[in-house]
Design a protein around this motif. Structure first.
Motif, PDB file in Angstrom:
ATOM      1  N   GLU C 225       0.819  -1.200   0.000  1.00 25.87           N
ATOM      2  CA  GLU C 225       0.000   0.000   0.000  1.00 25.87           C
ATOM      3  C   GLU C 225       0.858   1.259   0.000  1.00 25.87           C
ATOM      4  OE1 GLU C 225      -4.081  -1.054   2.249  1.00 25.87           O
ATOM      5  OE2 GLU C 225      -2.406  -0.588   3.558  1.00 25.87           O
ATOM      6  N   GLN C 348      -0.830  -7.926   4.182  1.00 22.62           N
ATOM      7  CA  GLN C 348      -1.034  -7.138   2.966  1.00 22.62           C
ATOM      8  C   GLN C 348      -2.081  -7.785   2.063  1.00 22.62           C
ATOM      9  OE1 GLN C 348      -0.027  -4.219   2.097  1.00 22.62           O
ATOM     10  NE2 GLN C 348       1.910  -3.740   3.121  1.00 22.62           N
ATOM     11  N   HIS C 352      -5.198  -5.743   0.934  1.00 20.43           N
ATOM     12  CA  HIS C 352      -5.479  -5.545  -0.486  1.00 20.43           C
ATOM     13  C   HIS C 352      -6.918  -5.928  -0.817  1.00 20.43           C
ATOM     14  CE1 HIS C 352      -5.049  -5.277  -4.748  1.00 20.43           C
ATOM     15  NE2 HIS C 352      -5.439  -6.523  -4.883  1.00 20.43           N
ATOM     16  N   GLN C 355      -9.567  -3.298   0.264  1.00 23.77           N
ATOM     17  CA  GLN C 355      -9.771  -2.114  -0.578  1.00 23.77           C
ATOM     18  C   GLN C 355     -10.186  -2.467  -2.005  1.00 23.77           C
ATOM     19  OE1 GLN C 355      -6.375   0.539  -1.049  1.00 23.77           O
ATOM     20  NE2 GLN C 355      -7.675   2.221  -1.700  1.00 23.77           N
TER      21      GLN C 355
ATOM     22  N   SER D   3      -2.945   3.695   5.312  1.00 23.50           N
ATOM     23  CA  SER D   3      -1.611   3.500   4.758  1.00 23.50           C
ATOM     24  C   SER D   3      -0.978   4.796   4.289  1.00 23.50           C
ATOM     25  CB  SER D   3      -1.665   2.487   3.625  1.00 23.50           C
ATOM     26  OG  SER D   3      -2.328   3.039   2.523  1.00 23.50           O
ATOM     27  N   LYS D 114      -2.846  -3.258  -9.093  1.00 24.43           N
ATOM     28  CA  LYS D 114      -3.506  -3.178  -7.792  1.00 24.43           C
ATOM     29  C   LYS D 114      -4.896  -2.570  -7.904  1.00 24.43           C
ATOM     30  CE  LYS D 114      -2.930  -1.665  -3.017  1.00 24.43           C
ATOM     31  NZ  LYS D 114      -2.852  -3.029  -2.505  1.00 24.43           N
TER      32      LYS D 114
END
Lengths: 368, 368, 368, 368
Positions: C225, C348, C352, C355, D3, D114
Motif C-alpha cells: 500500500e 497485505q 489488499h 480495498q 496506509s 492493484k
C-alpha cells in the motif's frame, strides 16, 4: 490511531477550525473505480448547512468542495482523496469578547485545561463546522455502499424539546415528508406547529434538544467484528462523537430494559425476523435487518441569556453569547448522523471482506 | 486495529471461547513499576462471577488468574502482561441440541453468516464469559488510575425491568448499600422486594433488562481527544460493546432532549460547576467533574420458554434454551461496566500525557 | 497500535519472557475455515529450535503448542487464536551473576533506562525466545498464503562471518541442500568446511554474524500500500525487528547504488520481467516477481570472553556471559525471517482485498 | 492504520499527486505550544527542491506552505495541523505519450494491477513529489525534538554510483562541507570531481544510485518499543518507504556480518560507549549514543535511453522517458531521510512518555 482520524480501513482524517482559512479532510482506503464529482457533495452539505431557513444559525458558507487528489478522470484511484472547503463567512469579531471567558456547556474550559492554549474564534476545532467534512466523506461512503450493496441510509427527527413524533417509523419507506420541511420531521401535519414552536423558542433566547434517528436498510448480514469492533459499539462511538450528543440507542435502546425477554427477542420466521428490537445487530454483527439508531442531542448552551461562568483568571463573570447559533442544533445533525452511520458501515464492509472475502459472507462453510 | 484489542496505548487483547480450554488476555503498554499480584484480581472477578447467588447462572468457575508475563518480582516491567484463566465448569452437552439452530436474539445467526462456521458451545466467542478478561484487565487499570491520579470508579444498578431507583445518586458517597446486596442496588430498603421479584422472574422462565450506571470521580480535566477520540465517544463504544447493551448515555443523556438550554448548561461558580448535566465531559474532554454514564441492558434471550427460530437449513423450529443463564444479565454487568470505564480512562490518561506531558494538563500555557 | 502486536488485519500479539512460565500469542483477524492442528507447528518450530546440533545453544525446549481458542473442530472460526508454549528448560541461575550488570551489546542497558525495571532472567522480553511465537503465527500465515494463493516462502543463509555463498540463488528451486544441513546453506559442498569453522568458532569463544535471505514466490501483483504501508517498507520493519538484525535489503539492495540505471531497471518482455533487481516490489507494491529480501545479523554479544561494561551503579566491571548461547544466532533466524515475511504478506493480502476486492487485483479496470 | 498515515501518535497523513492541483498533509497529535510559522518550512523544502542546480530535475515548484489549521497566534494548539502546497509547474503533457505504457522500474505496472486505474501524470501518487510533505512535517518534528530534547539530525551522501566517501563520519561535527555543495557531500575536496561525474552522467542519459546516511544526536536512552515497535525497525520502515530506497542499515549494518562478536559489541566505559557499531540502538531502544542509519537508493529508471517494456495491452514497446528527472535521485533524498528519522523519533518520544512519563525515562525505579 490518530484522534482526528475516523475509521480503520476507510479512514477519514479531518482538520480545520471554525474561523480558520479552511476545513478539509483526507479519505484514505477508498476502493478504486468509484465515480466522484464535486457536485456529488452539494446535496448533503446543503442539508447540513446553516443559513437556509430562519430556524438555523445565519452563518452562510458556500461550502464548495475542491477535490485535491485521489480522483482521476472522474473516478477514485485508490489513493487518498483530499477535500478542501474554504471558510468564507467567519466573523471572528463576534467572539472577541469571550476569548478570555469559558462559556458554560462548551469546550472552552476543557480545551484550555488540556492544551493550555485554544483558538477561541467560533469555538475553534470544537465547532460543529468540523462536521461538514464528515458529511462530505459520508457522501463517498454512501455512494459506494449504495452502488455495491444497495444500502440506503436515512435520518429523521423524532423529538424536539418535549415534542415527540407520535409514531416512530422503523422503515425508510414510512418516513413520509422527512425531506420536505426544515425539521426532517416525517409527519407533515405537525410541521406548522413545529414552525411556531421554533419561532417562539428563537425569540425567547432559549434552545431545545432533539432526538435524531437513523435507519440503514440493505446492510447484508455479517458486518461487524467481535468483540471490540462490534457494529453497534462503533455506531455508538460515531454518533456520541458528534457535537452535543449525549446518548445513543440501538434498536429498542433504553426501552429494552423494561421489556420481558420473550418480547424483546425477535422471533425468526422463514420470511425473516418478525420484529426488530435488536435494531439490526446481534452479537455486534449485522443481521440483515434494518440497522436502527437513535441519538440524543442536548440543547445548545450558546444563549444570549446571561449565565454565570468563569474567566481564565478564575473569576465569576456573566457570560452572554452573541454569535450566530441554532436554537436547536440537533435538527441539522440529521445529515451528520447519516454520514457517521455511512462511515461506520463502509469501514466495516471493507473489514469484513478483508477477513472473509467478497463472497465469504454469503456462502457459509466456504473458507475465506 | 485488531478487533479483539481494546485501547490504543493501554491495549487489551482478549481471546477464548466460553467452552474452550481457557480464556486470556494480553495487556500491552502498562506503565512500569505498578505492583500487581494474582490476588488483586479476586475481588472484581468475584463481583462479576456467576454461581454466587440464586439470581445468576449456576455455572461455577474458579476464575483463577495466572500471570504469565510482564510482572517481575511483583511489579509490572512495561512488557506485555499475559493473563490466563482455565475454564473448568463448561458443560458443552447442554448446547448440543441447538448446534444446528439459531437462537433468536443471539449471535448464532450472525456469526454463521459472517464466518460460515461457528463454535456453538456456550455461545463460543460471543458468550459473556469473555468479559471476565475485561474485568481482569480493568483491575490493573483501576489500580494505576487510583494510585497515580486518585480516580475512583463505582457502578450500580438503577433499574431492573420496570423497577427504578427512586433517586439516582450522582456521587459515589451517595451509593449506600450498593456492595451489600446481589443487585448492586444502592437503596437497601428496596432489596427484599427485588429479591422477590427476581425469584418470580426466574420461576416464570422470563428475563428482565437492567440499567447500569457508573460514576468515575477524580478524573482530572483534560482527558479525551477531539474529534474522533472523544472521551464520551470512547465510553459509548466501550459500554455499547458489552454483551446485551442497547443504549448508552453520558450525563443527562436522553433527558437532555427535553431540557431547555438554560437548564442543561452547567453554571460555573468559583467553587466549580453548579450541576453536572454534562456528565463530566465537555467537547469530548473531561471537565474535572464526575464522569457519569448509564447503560441499557436488554433481557437475555436465552429462555426456557420456546420461541420460533430457524435452523441452519432455513427451517422454522421451536427453540428452547436449557443452558444455565442469568434471568437478568444486566446485574452482573456492573463490574464489567466499571472495567470498561477504567480501560477508557487509562488509555486516555496515557494518550493525554503523550501529547501534553505529565505536567502539561495542569499548567495551562506551558508548551507540552 | 500496541507495540507487541504485529500486523494491522492479521494481527499477532505476543507475550512472554525467556524464563517466565510461558510464551504465547494471540492471532486476530485470521480468515475462517482454515484447517489448523497442533502438529502443524512442529516443523517450523523445530527448524528454529535450539539444542538440535552442537552449533546452537544447548537449551532444549519442547515447544509444544497448545491451541487455546479460535479453532473449532480443526478449523479456524475467525475469532482470535490463542497459542501457548510453556517454558520448560529455563535455567535462571545462569543469569543471577549479571542481574546488576549491563551486558554490552544487549538490551539490558536500554530496558533499564526505559522502564527503570527489568526482568534479567535470560534477557527477559528481549530474548530471542519471543521469536518462537512469530514462527508459530507464521505457520498459520504460510498455510493460508499457500492454500489460497500458492505462495511459497523459503529462506537460506548466504554468508556466515566472512564466508559467502559463491552464487546466490534467486529462485527457490535453486536452493539445493538448504534444508539438509544445520546452516540452511544451499551449497552442500561447502558444508563440511562450515562445520569445521563453526567448531573452531565455538571453541574460541567468539561469535559470527550471518546474512539470511528469503525468497517468496507466487505473490500476485498488487499487494502493498502506498505510501507508508509499502510492501518493502513493511518487510524492512519486520526483518529489522528481529533480534540482532542490523540491515535489510530488497532485491539488489546496496548493490543498486553502484548499478547504472539502465542495468538496474528490469526490462519487461511478453513473458514477464527479464531480471529481478527490484526484488519483486515496484513503488511499494508487489509486481508478481519473486519477492527477495536479505538481512544482516550481527554476531551475538554474549561471549564467555570478558568485556568491560557497566553495572547499575555506573561502575566499570568485567562482564563474562556464561549462559547457553549460539555462536552464530543468524543461522536460526532463517525460519524467523520466513515467518516475518509470511506475516507481512498475509497482512497485505487481507488489506489488499479489503480495498480492492477478491477479484479486483487480477482484473484491472473493474471497480473494487 | 491508514496506509497514507505515518506515525501512531505524531501522525502525518499526506495526500496529493505529482500533477494534481495540490499536495498536502495533516499532522495530528502535535504537542501544543510549539511556535510554528510558514517561513519555518522554507529551509528544508529548499534543500529537497528540484530546479536549484543543473544536477536535479528542472521542475521548479514554489513550494509555498499554507498553514490551514492547528496554529493560533503562531503556536500549535494541539489540534490537527493542515498544510497545503499548490502544484504550479506540473507539465502533464510530458507524460501523455506513456499513459498507456508501463515504464520499467516504475510503479506504473503495479498500481495498474492493484487498482485497475492509475493517474499517469508525473507518476501520480508514486512520484517523489509526495515526499515534500514528509519534509514539511519533519520540520515540525525536528523543531520539537530540538527544543524539548536537544536532538540534532543531519544527513549526508557517502556514495554516488561507485564513488564512495573515503572516511564516513560518525558524528555531526565531522560532517564538514555537507551543506556547502549540491551533493550533501562532507568532503569538499571531492566536490569538483563529483560535479564533473554528474555532468557526464547527465549527458550520457544514464542515472546513478546513492547511499545516504543520517546521524541523530541527542536522542536520550529509552526511546523505542519492544518488540514490534522497535526504534530500528521503525527507522527501517520509514527509510525503506522513501521512493527508490532498496536497503537500510543501522550502525555497522551489513558489515557486522563479518565482524567478530568481540569487535562488534560496543564496550562501555564510565564515560559511555567506546564505539558505536550498534548505531545507537540496543534491543530496539535508543542507548543514548548517536543513532546512525544508512540507506541505499537505486538509480532512477526514468532514462531517455530506450528500454523494452509493456503497454496496457501486454505488447512489448520501446519506452523512452522524456520528462524532467534527476540523474541521481538519491542526492535529494537527504532531507527526506532526515525528515523520516525525525518523524520516527518524534513519534517514539511521545509513545515513550505515554507509557513511562516525562520523568520516568531518566530516573530508573520510579514507577511511571
Amino acid at each position: 490511531m490518530a484522534s482526528n482520524t475516523f475509521g480503520k480501513l476507510f479512514a477519514v482524517t479531518t482538520f480545520g477550525e471554525s474561523h480558520g482559512p479552511a476545513i478539509g479532510c483526507v479519505i484514505d482506503g477508498c476502493p478504486p473505480g468509484l465515480a466522484i464529482a464535486p457536485e456529488d457533495f452539494a446535496g448533503d452539505l446543503s442539508r447540513r448547512a446553516t443559513g437556509k431557513s430562519r430556524h438555523t444559525s445565519q452563518r452562510r458558507e458556500a461550502d464548495e468542495v475542491e477535490i485535491l487528489s485521489g480522483v482521476y478522470e472522474g473516478r477514485t484511484t485508490g489513493t487518498p482523496i483530499g477535500l478542501l472547503i474554504r471558510n468564507t463567512d467567519a466573523r471572528s469579531k463576534d467572539y472577541d469578547a469571550i476569548a478570555a471567558q469559558f462559556r458554560p456547556g462548551h469546550a472552552d474550559y476543557t480545551y484550555w485545561h488540556k492544551y493550555g492554549i485554544r483558538d477561541p474564534r467560533g469555538g475553534g476545532r470544537s465547532s460543529a463546522r468540523e462536521t461538514t467534512m464528515r458529511v462530505a466523506a459520508g457522501v463517498i461512503a454512501r455512494k459506494w455502499l449504495a452502488e455495491r450493496h444497495g444500502v440506503r441510509i436515512q435520518g429523521f427527527v423524532s423529538q424536539i424539546g418535549e415534542r415527540r413524533l407520535e409514531c416512530v417509523p422503523e422503515r425508510i419507506d414510512a418516513l413520509g415528508d422527512v425531506e420536505g420541511n426544515p425539521f426532517f420531521w416525517p409527519d407533515a401535519a405537525q410541521v406548522p406547529a413545529l414552525e411556531a414552536a421554533m419561532d417562539a423558542l428563537r425569540k425567547s433566547g432559549e434552545s431545545a434538544g432533539a432526538r435524531v434517528e437513523v435507519i440503514a436498510e440493505g446492510v447484508p448480514p455479517g458486518w461487524g467484528e467481535p468483540v471490540y469492533g462490534k457494529l453497534d459499539a462503533e455506531l455508538a462511538a460515531a454518533l456520541m462523537g458528534i457535537n452535543a450528543a449525549k446518548g445513543v440507542e440501538i434498536g429498542a435502546g433504553f426501552e429494552s430494559v423494561a421489556q420481558p425477554g420473550s418480547v424483546h427477542r425477535d422471533r425468526m420466521d422463514p420470511g425473516g425476523f418478525a420484529s426488530n428490537h435488536a435494531g439490526g445487530v446481534l452479537g455486534g454483527i449485522s443481521s440483515g435487518q434494518a440497522v436502527r439508531c437513535s441519538v440524543a442531542f442536548k440543547p445548545t448552551s450558546s444563549l444570549r441569556l446571561p449565565v454565570a461562568g468563569l474567566d481564565v483568571d478564575g473569576q465569576v463573570v456573566d457570560i452572554v453569547t452573541t454569535g450566530r447559533h441554532d436554537p436547536c442544533v440537533g435538527i441539522r445533525a440529521v445529515p451528520i448522523c447519516e454520514a457517521m452511520v455511512a462511515l461506520v458501515l463502509m469501514d466495516q464492509a471493507l473489514r469484513h471482506r478483508a477477513q472473509c472475502g467478497d463472497v465469504g459472507a454469503m456462502s457459509p462453510r466456504v473458507p475465506g
